[in-house]
Motif scaffolding. Sequence first.
Motif, PDB file in Angstrom:
ATOM      1  N   GLU A  78       1.028  -0.835   5.791  1.00  0.00           N
ATOM      2  CA  GLU A  78       2.312  -0.450   6.397  1.00  0.00           C
ATOM      3  C   GLU A  78       3.198  -1.670   6.605  1.00  0.00           C
ATOM      4  OE1 GLU A  78       3.853   2.269  10.177  1.00  0.00           O
ATOM      5  OE2 GLU A  78       1.851   1.388  10.185  1.00  0.00           O
ATOM      6  N   GLU A 390      -6.820  10.828   4.353  1.00  0.00           N
ATOM      7  CA  GLU A 390      -5.536  11.195   4.934  1.00  0.00           C
ATOM      8  C   GLU A 390      -4.751   9.961   5.383  1.00  0.00           C
ATOM      9  OE1 GLU A 390      -4.254  14.135   4.869  1.00  0.00           O
ATOM     10  OE2 GLU A 390      -6.065  14.917   3.904  1.00  0.00           O
ATOM     11  N   TYR A 392      -4.807   6.673   4.037  1.00  0.00           N
ATOM     12  CA  TYR A 392      -4.175   5.875   2.983  1.00  0.00           C
ATOM     13  C   TYR A 392      -3.287   6.695   2.050  1.00  0.00           C
ATOM     14  CZ  TYR A 392      -8.039   7.331  -0.147  1.00  0.00           C
ATOM     15  OH  TYR A 392      -8.943   8.044  -0.885  1.00  0.00           O
ATOM     16  N   LEU A 393      -3.622   7.949   1.803  1.00  0.00           N
ATOM     17  CA  LEU A 393      -2.752   8.757   0.946  1.00  0.00           C
ATOM     18  C   LEU A 393      -1.409   9.013   1.626  1.00  0.00           C
ATOM     19  CD1 LEU A 393      -5.176  11.375  -0.673  1.00  0.00           C
ATOM     20  CD2 LEU A 393      -4.162   9.335  -1.708  1.00  0.00           C
ATOM     21  N   THR A 394      -1.445   9.288   2.912  1.00  0.00           N
ATOM     22  CA  THR A 394      -0.199   9.456   3.668  1.00  0.00           C
ATOM     23  C   THR A 394       0.570   8.149   3.725  1.00  0.00           C
ATOM     24  OG1 THR A 394      -1.160  11.199   5.042  1.00  0.00           O
ATOM     25  CG2 THR A 394       0.794  10.085   5.895  1.00  0.00           C
ATOM     26  N   GLY A 395      -0.145   7.058   3.963  1.00  0.00           N
ATOM     27  CA  GLY A 395       0.500   5.758   4.083  1.00  0.00           C
ATOM     28  C   GLY A 395       1.191   5.317   2.802  1.00  0.00           C
ATOM     29  N   SER A 397       2.040   7.207   0.314  1.00  0.00           N
ATOM     30  CA  SER A 397       3.109   8.162  -0.015  1.00  0.00           C
ATOM     31  C   SER A 397       4.414   7.720   0.616  1.00  0.00           C
ATOM     32  CB  SER A 397       2.736   9.563   0.486  1.00  0.00           C
ATOM     33  OG  SER A 397       1.657  10.113  -0.233  1.00  0.00           O
ATOM     34  N   GLU A 398       4.333   7.241   1.863  1.00  0.00           N
ATOM     35  CA  GLU A 398       5.537   6.786   2.559  1.00  0.00           C
ATOM     36  C   GLU A 398       6.052   5.467   1.989  1.00  0.00           C
ATOM     37  OE1 GLU A 398       4.481   6.640   6.667  1.00  0.00           O
ATOM     38  OE2 GLU A 398       4.320   8.825   6.873  1.00  0.00           O
ATOM     39  N   ASP A 403       4.772  11.608  -3.288  1.00  0.00           N
ATOM     40  CA  ASP A 403       3.806  12.448  -2.586  1.00  0.00           C
ATOM     41  C   ASP A 403       2.461  12.409  -3.325  1.00  0.00           C
ATOM     42  OD1 ASP A 403       2.431  14.299  -1.120  1.00  0.00           O
ATOM     43  OD2 ASP A 403       3.706  16.012  -1.640  1.00  0.00           O
ATOM     44  N   THR A 405      -0.305  13.806  -2.273  1.00  0.00           N
ATOM     45  CA  THR A 405      -1.133  14.954  -1.882  1.00  0.00           C
ATOM     46  C   THR A 405      -1.841  15.532  -3.093  1.00  0.00           C
ATOM     47  OG1 THR A 405       0.359  15.500  -0.057  1.00  0.00           O
ATOM     48  CG2 THR A 405      -1.197  17.209  -0.782  1.00  0.00           C
TER      49      THR A 405
END
Length: 412
Positions: A78, A390, A392-395, A397-398, A403, A405
């Motif tokens: 991040e 959830e 690192y994939l979310t991180g 993606s941002e 995306d 997912t």
Amino acid sequence: MRGKKLMKVMAVVLSAGLVLSIAACGSSEDADTAQDGTSVSADTEDSEGAAAASAGDIPDEIAEALDAVTGNPEFYAEDFGSVDVSVLADKNVMLVAYDSTNDWCVNYVLMAQAVLNKVGASAEITYCDGTTDSWIQAIQNAVNQGYDAIDLFGISDIGQLDSAIEEAKAAGVYVQDTHGTDISDTSSNTDISVGCDYERAGELMAMEAIREAGGTEEINCLVVADVGWGADASVAEGISAVFDEYGCSYTVAEVAITDWTEGIGDAVRNAFIADSTYNAVIAYYDNMCLYVVPALEELGMDLDEIVVGSFNGNVGLINYVSDGSMDFDLGESIGWCACHAADCMARYFAGQDVYNDSGFAMYFITTDNVENYINPETGEASYAYDGVQEIYLTGYSELWGVDLTGVFDDIE
């Protein structure tokens, strides 16, 4: 945690670490030679740091270090800032893996391929056979076929490929090696070397073994050390730094990477026959436990009284954690690793700072969280269900504006 272990504290642990060849604690003596040809070192006297802990105590600094990596790891990337991964959209990437028989390697390149394809790159996979010639041939093929980038995964000695790498770079091909060296290793002549913090992993593994055994003066650990992998020395440094600082009792049995099948079992049997007071075994990599555990069982050892730990998070070893044969396996998400490698590649092509020496997120897998590695649909352990997907994939993606997912839905 299993409550029956001798000298063990009750604690819920999730964290990070890994193990390698090391010298005996205190002032070391020359290694003795075991009957199988592996060397076994013998510790002699306590180090000055031993005064920091009394029998049965866990030093505050060890407790704090482990607490800091307990639970779900933070998404450290991040802090890197966003990157335009569209720079990879027109790139042809060759993913080169150690061989097709190593499940961990295979799943890395499959996940790296899925991530790169998701951001628009064209990624193909080539498997070597473990020999230097096969690595060189793979690099040359990528150059001849007009690839824009090469990611070398699992090479144990990057120096063996120097000339091939130089030729590829001279031809305008970006060359990256991933997970083969410690983050402090600057020997690679690739454009970017995406290292792992093997030394810190060794430190944390030793700390966790101490906590599991019940204290710095309670542990008597057999370290089953690999010999032949490029990062072994870094892991060794981490383990020895901790055990030596606290005057812990430990010995090292070295086994060549080419002799795991016979050598590991022989080393464990020889060590326990020579010294029945061992209450902990650490193996550098969890696949080594496929030979450690059966050897202990063959000797009639009660695994409830011996701390057994290792590193990698190989799904093939999850059953050992579930049934209590292993107390902890330092998990390392290869899905996270694949995303980090793609992030480094994108930042290079975008002309941004590349955070290749940040290491990878690691965390202990124990009976308390092993279910996070199970695919709820199949009931089987899976690299795509590593307990932290959830995060690192979310991180990423941002960070990437893409995306991710379901990117690993086809990975078993």
